[in-house]
Design a protein around this motif. Structure first.
Motif, PDB file in Angstrom:
ATOM      1  N   VAL A  83      15.112  28.333  -8.417  1.00 25.26           N
ATOM      2  CA  VAL A  83      13.886  28.050  -9.179  1.00 25.26           C
ATOM      3  C   VAL A  83      13.554  26.559  -9.103  1.00 25.26           C
ATOM      4  N   ASN A  84      14.581  25.699  -9.173  1.00 22.68           N
ATOM      5  CA  ASN A  84      14.366  24.243  -9.065  1.00 22.68           C
ATOM      6  C   ASN A  84      13.730  23.858  -7.733  1.00 22.68           C
ATOM      7  N   LEU A  85      13.937  24.664  -6.706  1.00 18.99           N
ATOM      8  CA  LEU A  85      13.459  24.347  -5.356  1.00 18.99           C
ATOM      9  C   LEU A  85      12.145  25.040  -5.002  1.00 18.99           C
ATOM     10  N   ARG A  86      11.638  25.841  -5.908  1.00 19.28           N
ATOM     11  CA  ARG A  86      10.408  26.584  -5.623  1.00 19.28           C
ATOM     12  C   ARG A  86       9.293  25.603  -5.208  1.00 19.28           C
ATOM     13  N   ASP A  87       8.561  25.977  -4.189  1.00 22.43           N
ATOM     14  CA  ASP A  87       7.417  25.222  -3.659  1.00 22.43           C
ATOM     15  C   ASP A  87       7.815  23.973  -2.872  1.00 22.43           C
ATOM     16  N   TYR A  88       9.086  23.779  -2.610  1.00 24.04           N
ATOM     17  CA  TYR A  88       9.495  22.665  -1.755  1.00 24.04           C
ATOM     18  C   TYR A  88       9.601  23.138  -0.310  1.00 24.04           C
ATOM     19  N   ASP A  89       9.326  22.246   0.596  1.00 19.70           N
ATOM     20  CA  ASP A  89       9.560  22.474   2.013  1.00 19.70           C
ATOM     21  C   ASP A  89      11.057  22.245   2.218  1.00 19.70           C
ATOM     22  N   MET A  90      11.802  23.316   2.424  1.00 22.56           N
ATOM     23  CA  MET A  90      13.258  23.226   2.465  1.00 22.56           C
ATOM     24  C   MET A  90      13.762  22.377   3.635  1.00 22.56           C
ATOM     25  N   ILE A  91      13.097  22.457   4.779  1.00 21.15           N
ATOM     26  CA  ILE A  91      13.530  21.649   5.918  1.00 21.15           C
ATOM     27  C   ILE A  91      13.372  20.162   5.589  1.00 21.15           C
ATOM     28  N   ALA A  92      12.236  19.802   4.990  1.00 26.02           N
ATOM     29  CA  ALA A  92      12.017  18.400   4.606  1.00 26.02           C
ATOM     30  C   ALA A  92      13.029  17.965   3.551  1.00 26.02           C
ATOM     31  N   LEU A  93      13.377  18.850   2.620  1.00 28.44           N
ATOM     32  CA  LEU A  93      14.336  18.514   1.572  1.00 28.44           C
ATOM     33  C   LEU A  93      15.734  18.301   2.157  1.00 28.44           C
ATOM     34  N   PHE A  94      16.154  19.190   3.064  1.00 30.51           N
ATOM     35  CA  PHE A  94      17.454  19.013   3.719  1.00 30.51           C
ATOM     36  C   PHE A  94      17.466  17.731   4.547  1.00 30.51           C
ATOM     37  N   ASP A  95      16.380  17.463   5.261  1.00 34.86           N
ATOM     38  CA  ASP A  95      16.297  16.231   6.060  1.00 34.86           C
ATOM     39  C   ASP A  95      16.403  15.001   5.168  1.00 34.86           C
ATOM     40  N   TRP A  96      15.716  15.023   4.018  1.00 36.35           N
ATOM     41  CA  TRP A  96      15.753  13.896   3.083  1.00 36.35           C
ATOM     42  C   TRP A  96      17.174  13.671   2.563  1.00 36.35           C
ATOM     43  N   ALA A  97      17.830  14.743   2.121  1.00 40.01           N
ATOM     44  CA  ALA A  97      19.185  14.604   1.568  1.00 40.01           C
ATOM     45  C   ALA A  97      20.153  14.094   2.633  1.00 40.01           C
ATOM     46  N   ARG A  98      20.072  14.651   3.842  1.00 43.25           N
ATOM     47  CA  ARG A  98      20.951  14.201   4.921  1.00 43.25           C
ATOM     48  C   ARG A  98      20.691  12.733   5.258  1.00 43.25           C
ATOM     49  N   GLY A  99      19.421  12.359   5.375  1.00 42.09           N
ATOM     50  CA  GLY A  99      19.087  10.974   5.703  1.00 42.09           C
ATOM     51  C   GLY A  99      19.548  10.003   4.632  1.00 42.09           C
ATOM     52  N   GLY A 100      19.357  10.381   3.365  1.00 39.67           N
ATOM     53  CA  GLY A 100      19.813   9.529   2.266  1.00 39.67           C
ATOM     54  C   GLY A 100      21.325   9.370   2.255  1.00 39.67           C
ATOM     55  N   CYS A 101      22.033  10.463   2.478  1.00 39.25           N
ATOM     56  CA  CYS A 101      23.501  10.398   2.531  1.00 39.25           C
ATOM     57  C   CYS A 101      23.964   9.537   3.700  1.00 39.25           C
ATOM     58  N   ASP A 102      23.283   9.646   4.835  1.00 35.97           N
ATOM     59  CA  ASP A 102      23.630   8.806   5.992  1.00 35.97           C
ATOM     60  C   ASP A 102      23.458   7.322   5.663  1.00 35.97           C
ATOM     61  N   LEU A 103      22.347   6.970   5.004  1.00 37.61           N
ATOM     62  CA  LEU A 103      22.116   5.570   4.612  1.00 37.61           C
ATOM     63  C   LEU A 103      23.217   5.072   3.670  1.00 37.61           C
ATOM     64  N   LEU A 104      23.562   5.892   2.682  1.00 35.59           N
ATOM     65  CA  LEU A 104      24.581   5.486   1.702  1.00 35.59           C
ATOM     66  C   LEU A 104      25.961   5.388   2.335  1.00 35.59           C
ATOM     67  N   ARG A 105      26.270   6.302   3.249  1.00 34.10           N
ATOM     68  CA  ARG A 105      27.565   6.255   3.927  1.00 34.10           C
ATOM     69  C   ARG A 105      27.687   4.973   4.746  1.00 34.10           C
ATOM     70  N   THR A 106      26.621   4.627   5.467  1.00 33.07           N
ATOM     71  CA  THR A 106      26.628   3.406   6.282  1.00 33.07           C
ATOM     72  C   THR A 106      26.806   2.181   5.392  1.00 33.07           C
ATOM     73  N   TYR A 107      26.084   2.146   4.279  1.00 30.18           N
ATOM     74  CA  TYR A 107      26.198   1.024   3.348  1.00 30.18           C
ATOM     75  C   TYR A 107      27.630   0.928   2.806  1.00 30.18           C
ATOM     76  N   ALA A 108      28.194   2.061   2.387  1.00 30.69           N
ATOM     77  CA  ALA A 108      29.554   2.056   1.838  1.00 30.69           C
ATOM     78  C   ALA A 108      30.567   1.583   2.884  1.00 30.69           C
ATOM     79  N   PHE A 109      30.388   2.013   4.124  1.00 28.17           N
ATOM     80  CA  PHE A 109      31.276   1.575   5.202  1.00 28.17           C
ATOM     81  C   PHE A 109      31.181   0.062   5.387  1.00 28.17           C
ATOM     82  N   GLN A 110      29.950  -0.473   5.429  1.00 22.12           N
ATOM     83  CA  GLN A 110      29.765  -1.916   5.621  1.00 22.12           C
ATOM     84  C   GLN A 110      30.313  -2.704   4.433  1.00 22.12           C
ATOM     85  N   ALA A 111      30.091  -2.201   3.228  1.00 19.89           N
ATOM     86  CA  ALA A 111      30.610  -2.883   2.036  1.00 19.89           C
ATOM     87  C   ALA A 111      32.141  -2.871   2.041  1.00 19.89           C
TER      88      ALA A 111
END
Length: 158
Positions: A83-111
């Motif tokens: 229900v929380n995901l109703r009306d979302y473009d699921m592919i765009a949502l998965f892409d966003w979450a993956r991209g955000g996690c990639d950014l945070l992982r890179t930052y954590a590695f550099q830190a």
């Protein structure tokens, strides 16, 4: 400290522990960038976690219509995460979450590299800027992401 970290399975608790440790370890004004960077890392990870958890644990279905086939949350039985995901473009949502996690992982590695080298190897990295979560689609039923049509085209009737 690591024993306490591994003793909990809660991501939220681990993010609080990380923030608290950064506030303690980097309390000096000289370490403001480190403290704020780690606080930002924990905050952004928290922002992604709710949507990521919904997307990973919600029941999903494939739907097909004249626009093609796409992935949608199976919300019509009332599953709270779907229900929380109703009306979302699921592919765009998965892409966003993956991209955000990639950014945070890179930052954590550099830190982490900075901290292990005591600042000798590289400067402290710039704070990560995770893009905003995608907005809901126009709330029309069966509106999908163009990638979904490319992956699973509707069979033609010839």
């Amino acid at each position: 400290m690591m024993a306490a970290w591994h003793a909990t399975e809660s991501d939220a608790t681990q993010r609080r522990m990380l923030r608290d440790a950064a506030r303690q370890a980097f309390s000096s004004p000289l370490h403001k960038a480190q403290r704020e960077g780690i606080e930002t890392l924990a905050k952004e990870a928290g922002n992604i976690s709710g949507t990521r958890n919904d997307a990973i644990h919600a029941p999903l279905i494939f739907t097909t219509d004249s626009n093609g086939t796409r992935v949608e949350p199976k919300y019509f039985y009332g599953h709270p995460k779907a229900v929380n995901l109703r009306d979302y473009d699921m592919i765009a949502l998965f892409d966003w979450a993956r991209g955000g996690c990639d950014l945070l992982r890179t930052y954590a590695f550099q830190a982490g590299h900075y901290l292990r080298s005591k600042g000798a190897a590289q400067p402290w990295p710039d704070k990560p800027e995770v893009p905003d979560r995608p907005e809901k689609a126009n709330a029309q039923p069966h509106t999908g992401h163009p990638k979904a049509r490319l992956i699973l085209p509707r069979p033609s009737r010839a």
